[in-house]
Scaffold this motif. Structure first.
Motif, mmCIF file in Angstrom:
data_model
loop_
_atom_site.group_PDB
_atom_site.id
_atom_site.type_symbol
_atom_site.label_atom_id
_atom_site.label_comp_id
_atom_site.label_asym_id
_atom_site.label_seq_id
_atom_site.Cartn_x
_atom_site.Cartn_y
_atom_site.Cartn_z
ATOM 1 N N GLY A 23 -3.324 2.197 14.864
ATOM 2 C CA GLY A 23 -3.230 3.437 15.633
ATOM 3 C C GLY A 23 -3.430 3.275 17.119
ATOM 4 O O GLY A 23 -4.047 4.123 17.760
ATOM 5 N N ASP A 79 -1.457 4.741 12.399
ATOM 6 C CA ASP A 79 -2.504 5.225 11.504
ATOM 7 C C ASP A 79 -3.865 5.029 12.145
ATOM 8 O O ASP A 79 -4.257 3.894 12.414
ATOM 9 C CB ASP A 79 -2.462 4.464 10.179
ATOM 10 N N GLU A 80 -4.567 6.117 12.384
ATOM 11 C CA GLU A 80 -5.904 5.991 12.964
ATOM 12 C C GLU A 80 -6.866 5.484 11.902
ATOM 13 O O GLU A 80 -6.947 6.034 10.813
ATOM 14 C CB GLU A 80 -6.396 7.338 13.506
ATOM 15 N N LYS A 92 0.846 -0.088 14.987
ATOM 16 C CA LYS A 92 1.062 1.011 14.038
ATOM 17 C C LYS A 92 -0.086 1.116 13.033
ATOM 18 O O LYS A 92 -0.568 2.207 12.748
ATOM 19 C CB LYS A 92 2.385 0.819 13.309
ATOM 20 N N LYS A 93 -0.525 -0.022 12.484
ATOM 21 C CA LYS A 93 -1.569 0.004 11.447
ATOM 22 C C LYS A 93 -2.956 0.324 11.984
ATOM 23 O O LYS A 93 -3.810 0.806 11.253
ATOM 24 C CB LYS A 93 -1.592 -1.312 10.675
#
Length: 165
Positions: free
Chosen positions: A117, A15-16, A114-115
């Motif tokens: 990005g 997630d960007e 992941k969190k």
């Protein structure tokens, strides 16, 4: 986001997050194998210094630079985050005299990558984190973000430090 490794495009997943957004809280492993939470609201400004591996020259320089700069910053907590195992991070910090920042590992479930990005999905560095710097204010908001366009190049230290002032 366009990221390259030695001039070749690299796919980054997760997630960007953008400047002004709240920084996700993530639990990472410390050198003592305990957990440390980064992101979210804290009493101090957080500098998240993200590197692929401490065992490379550019990552070592980046970590040493933030370690030196951290000593003079009031109300700031500085972290280096990589996929290196906590044992290797501890050895690196001990050998290099790193005492002004905490080394944290995302090796368990890649939640940070992941969190935020910054997880590399392809290339020879697949599974590692791309080079980045995030600064989080005491309210838990991202006030500075740099994801280096070329993984082999250092971040803009002065811009990052100026965002704290």
């Amino acid at each position: 986001m366009n990221v390259k490794f030695k001039g070749n495009p690299v796919k980054i997943v997760g997630d960007e997050i953008k400047i002004g957004e709240f920084a996700p809280s993530v639990k990472l492993k410390g050198n003592d194998l305990g957990y440390v939470i980064v992101g979210g609201k804290k009493d101090k400004i957080q500098v998240l210094n993200v590197v692929p591996s401490l065992d490379t020259p550019v990552c070592a320089i980046q970590t040493k630079t933030f370690n030196q700069k951290a000593a003079s910053l009031p109300n700031v907590e500085v972290f280096v985050i990589s996929m290196d195992l906590p044992f290797a991070q501890g050895r690196f910090c001990s050998v290099e005299g790193i005492a002004n920042l905490k080394a944290l590992s995302d090796y368990r479930n890649k939640e940070f990558g992941k969190k935020y990005g910054v997880l590399i999905d392809d290339s020879p560095l697949s599974g590692l984190l791309t080079r980045a710097v995030f600064i989080i204010d005491t309210e838990g908001k991202i006030i500075y973000k740099e994801v280096c366009e070329e993984i082999t190049k250092e971040p803009d230290y002065e811009a990052a430090l100026n965002a704290i002032k």
